[in-house]
Design a protein around this motif. Structure first.
Motif, PDB file in Angstrom:
ATOM      1  N   PRO A 163      13.168 -24.200  30.561  1.00 49.78           N
ATOM      2  CA  PRO A 163      12.339 -22.958  30.951  1.00 49.78           C
ATOM      3  C   PRO A 163      12.995 -21.769  31.194  1.00 49.78           C
ATOM      4  O   PRO A 163      12.361 -20.707  30.988  1.00 49.78           O
ATOM      5  CB  PRO A 163      11.812 -23.869  32.337  1.00 49.78           C
ATOM      6  CG  PRO A 163      12.081 -25.227  32.184  1.00 49.78           C
ATOM      7  CD  PRO A 163      12.957 -25.279  31.298  1.00 49.78           C
ATOM      8  N   ASN A 164      14.405 -22.016  31.610  1.00 53.76           N
ATOM      9  CA  ASN A 164      14.847 -20.533  32.093  1.00 53.76           C
ATOM     10  C   ASN A 164      15.115 -19.704  30.797  1.00 53.76           C
ATOM     11  O   ASN A 164      14.982 -18.552  30.817  1.00 53.76           O
ATOM     12  CB  ASN A 164      16.167 -20.834  32.827  1.00 53.76           C
ATOM     13  CG  ASN A 164      16.215 -21.347  34.121  1.00 53.76           C
ATOM     14  OD1 ASN A 164      14.942 -21.035  34.767  1.00 53.76           O
ATOM     15  ND2 ASN A 164      16.887 -22.120  34.718  1.00 53.76           N
ATOM     16  N   ASP A 165      15.387 -20.532  29.801  1.00 49.94           N
ATOM     17  CA  ASP A 165      15.690 -19.788  28.545  1.00 49.94           C
ATOM     18  C   ASP A 165      14.487 -19.355  27.916  1.00 49.94           C
ATOM     19  O   ASP A 165      14.486 -18.240  27.356  1.00 49.94           O
ATOM     20  CB  ASP A 165      16.075 -20.780  27.172  1.00 49.94           C
ATOM     21  CG  ASP A 165      17.967 -20.994  27.458  1.00 49.94           C
ATOM     22  OD1 ASP A 165      18.498 -20.157  28.204  1.00 49.94           O
ATOM     23  OD2 ASP A 165      18.564 -21.972  26.903  1.00 49.94           O
ATOM     24  N   LEU A 166      13.281 -19.951  28.049  1.00 47.38           N
ATOM     25  CA  LEU A 166      11.835 -19.584  27.632  1.00 47.38           C
ATOM     26  C   LEU A 166      11.687 -17.989  28.384  1.00 47.38           C
ATOM     27  O   LEU A 166      11.299 -17.170  27.976  1.00 47.38           O
ATOM     28  CB  LEU A 166      10.939 -20.332  28.027  1.00 47.38           C
ATOM     29  CG  LEU A 166       9.430 -20.074  27.530  1.00 47.38           C
ATOM     30  CD1 LEU A 166       9.353 -19.687  26.159  1.00 47.38           C
ATOM     31  CD2 LEU A 166       8.329 -21.000  27.740  1.00 47.38           C
ATOM     32  N   VAL A 167      11.817 -18.139  29.633  1.00 46.97           N
ATOM     33  CA  VAL A 167      11.642 -16.919  30.454  1.00 46.97           C
ATOM     34  C   VAL A 167      12.422 -15.781  29.880  1.00 46.97           C
ATOM     35  O   VAL A 167      12.224 -14.828  29.938  1.00 46.97           O
ATOM     36  CB  VAL A 167      12.071 -17.148  32.120  1.00 46.97           C
ATOM     37  CG1 VAL A 167      12.106 -15.848  32.827  1.00 46.97           C
ATOM     38  CG2 VAL A 167      11.050 -18.191  32.730  1.00 46.97           C
ATOM     39  N   LYS A 168      13.959 -16.226  29.897  1.00 47.09           N
ATOM     40  CA  LYS A 168      14.769 -15.106  29.496  1.00 47.09           C
ATOM     41  C   LYS A 168      14.586 -14.426  27.934  1.00 47.09           C
ATOM     42  O   LYS A 168      14.460 -13.243  27.909  1.00 47.09           O
ATOM     43  CB  LYS A 168      16.225 -15.668  29.168  1.00 47.09           C
ATOM     44  CG  LYS A 168      17.192 -14.588  28.777  1.00 47.09           C
ATOM     45  CD  LYS A 168      18.731 -15.389  29.146  1.00 47.09           C
ATOM     46  CE  LYS A 168      18.870 -16.150  27.816  1.00 47.09           C
ATOM     47  NZ  LYS A 168      20.274 -16.805  27.902  1.00 47.09           N
ATOM     48  N   ILE A 169      13.792 -15.153  27.057  1.00 48.96           N
ATOM     49  CA  ILE A 169      13.845 -14.854  25.859  1.00 48.96           C
ATOM     50  C   ILE A 169      12.623 -14.053  25.703  1.00 48.96           C
ATOM     51  O   ILE A 169      12.485 -13.099  24.726  1.00 48.96           O
ATOM     52  CB  ILE A 169      13.676 -16.004  24.652  1.00 48.96           C
ATOM     53  CG1 ILE A 169      14.883 -16.566  24.509  1.00 48.96           C
ATOM     54  CG2 ILE A 169      12.977 -15.630  23.285  1.00 48.96           C
ATOM     55  CD1 ILE A 169      15.044 -17.720  23.576  1.00 48.96           C
ATOM     56  N   THR A 170      11.280 -14.426  26.283  1.00 45.89           N
ATOM     57  CA  THR A 170      10.331 -13.718  26.432  1.00 45.89           C
ATOM     58  C   THR A 170       9.991 -12.691  27.387  1.00 45.89           C
ATOM     59  O   THR A 170       8.967 -11.859  27.467  1.00 45.89           O
ATOM     60  CB  THR A 170       9.127 -14.717  26.785  1.00 45.89           C
ATOM     61  OG1 THR A 170       9.238 -15.125  27.985  1.00 45.89           O
ATOM     62  CG2 THR A 170       8.974 -15.830  25.938  1.00 45.89           C
ATOM     63  N   ASP A 171      11.281 -12.378  28.175  1.00 44.94           N
ATOM     64  CA  ASP A 171      11.278 -11.600  29.275  1.00 44.94           C
ATOM     65  C   ASP A 171       9.931 -11.853  30.366  1.00 44.94           C
ATOM     66  O   ASP A 171       9.189 -11.065  30.752  1.00 44.94           O
ATOM     67  CB  ASP A 171      11.305 -10.046  28.813  1.00 44.94           C
ATOM     68  CG  ASP A 171      11.501  -9.132  29.990  1.00 44.94           C
ATOM     69  OD1 ASP A 171      12.147  -9.647  30.849  1.00 44.94           O
ATOM     70  OD2 ASP A 171      11.139  -7.821  29.749  1.00 44.94           O
ATOM     71  N   GLY A 172       9.632 -13.245  30.335  1.00 48.11           N
ATOM     72  CA  GLY A 172       8.574 -13.711  31.053  1.00 48.11           C
ATOM     73  C   GLY A 172       8.632 -13.714  32.446  1.00 48.11           C
ATOM     74  O   GLY A 172       9.903 -13.330  33.023  1.00 48.11           O
ATOM     75  N   GLU A 173       7.692 -14.224  33.164  1.00 46.24           N
ATOM     76  CA  GLU A 173       7.628 -14.492  34.604  1.00 46.24           C
ATOM     77  C   GLU A 173       6.937 -15.742  34.967  1.00 46.24           C
ATOM     78  O   GLU A 173       5.916 -16.083  34.411  1.00 46.24           O
ATOM     79  CB  GLU A 173       6.705 -13.383  35.195  1.00 46.24           C
ATOM     80  CG  GLU A 173       6.653 -13.303  36.537  1.00 46.24           C
ATOM     81  CD  GLU A 173       6.021 -11.990  37.059  1.00 46.24           C
ATOM     82  OE1 GLU A 173       5.343 -12.131  38.365  1.00 46.24           O
ATOM     83  OE2 GLU A 173       5.729 -10.993  36.353  1.00 46.24           O
ATOM     84  N   MET A 174       7.646 -16.554  35.838  1.00 46.29           N
ATOM     85  CA  MET A 174       7.300 -17.954  36.409  1.00 46.29           C
ATOM     86  C   MET A 174       6.373 -17.714  37.500  1.00 46.29           C
ATOM     87  O   MET A 174       6.648 -17.222  38.414  1.00 46.29           O
ATOM     88  CB  MET A 174       8.183 -18.843  36.468  1.00 46.29           C
ATOM     89  CG  MET A 174       8.200 -20.150  35.896  1.00 46.29           C
ATOM     90  SD  MET A 174       9.342 -21.202  36.215  1.00 46.29           S
ATOM     91  CE  MET A 174      10.240 -21.302  34.658  1.00 46.29           C
ATOM     92  N   VAL A 175       4.991 -18.085  37.398  1.00 45.53           N
ATOM     93  CA  VAL A 175       3.999 -18.177  38.331  1.00 45.53           C
ATOM     94  C   VAL A 175       2.957 -19.192  38.194  1.00 45.53           C
ATOM     95  O   VAL A 175       3.018 -19.740  37.069  1.00 45.53           O
ATOM     96  CB  VAL A 175       3.008 -16.602  38.098  1.00 45.53           C
ATOM     97  CG1 VAL A 175       4.059 -15.448  38.225  1.00 45.53           C
ATOM     98  CG2 VAL A 175       2.384 -16.469  36.942  1.00 45.53           C
TER      99      VAL A 175
END
Length: 156
Positions: free
Chosen positions: A139-151
Motif C-alpha cells: 500500500p505504501n508503494d501505491l501511495v508513493k507511485i500515485t502521489d496518493g493519500e490514504m483516507v
C-alpha cells in the motif's frame, strides 16, 4: 506490458503480477479477480473515478468488498458533492477500458485517494491495466507511485 506495469518497473518497487482468464459474463470485475485468484475481497482493491462538484475527476481505490461513500470522497478532495464519473470520461482520462482501470499509469494523472483499510495488509491487489491482470504491491508503494493519500472512503 501495460502503462501500469511500466510505471511499477520504472519506480523500481517490488510487485507481483497475477493473471487469470477473464469471463466477459462476470458481473463484477473485482469480485471475479478475488475469486479466481483466491484472495479475500478485502485485499483486492477496485479503482473508481468520481467527479467532484461537477468539475474535477479524482481516483478512489477501495476494497471490492466495499462501497464508495460519496460524502467521504467529496470530503477527502475538499469538495461539497461527489458522483460517479461517466464511463466515457473515465476511459478518456485514464486511457484504460472499464474493468481494467488501474490507479497506476493513467493517461491523465488525477488526484488519488486510497482507502485507509489498505494499511491493514502487507500487500494489496489492484488492476494492472487490463481485465484479467492484477498487480500485487505494498500500500505504501501505491501511495508513493500515485502521489496518493490514504483516507477513509468506504460507506459504513
Amino acid at each position: 506490458m501495460t502503462p501500469a506495469v511500466n510505471i511499477a518497473k520504472k519506480a523500481k518497487i517490488d510487485y507481483i503480477l497475477h493473471s487469470y482468464t477473464h469471463d466477459p459474463a462476470s458481473a463484477s470485475y473485482g469480485e471475479e479477480a478475488s475469486e479466481k485468484l483466491g484472495i479475500s475481497s478485502d485485499r483486492v482493491f477496485k479503482t473508481l473515478v468520481a467527479q467532484i462538484d461537477s468539475r474535477e475527476l479524482v481516483v478512489a481505490v477501495i476494497p471490492v468488498s466495499s462501497m464508495l461513500s460519496m460524502k467521504q470522497i467529496a470530503k477527502a478532495s475538499g469538495g461539497k458533492k461527489a458522483e460517479m464519473a461517466k464511463g466515457v470520461d473515465v476511459e478518456r482520462s485514464s486511457g484504460y477500458i472499464l474493468g481494467g482501470v488501474s490507479p497506476l499509469g493513467q493517461k491523465k494523472r488525477l488526484r488519488t485517494f486510497i482507502d485507509s483499510s489498505a494499511a491493514n495488509f502487507a500487500t494489496i491487489y489492484v488492476s494492472a491495466g487490463r481485465r484479467g491482470l492484477e498487480i500485487e504491491l505494498s500500500p505504501n508503494d501505491l501511495v508513493k507511485i500515485t502521489d496518493g493519500e490514504m483516507v477513509a472512503l468506504c460507506a459504513e
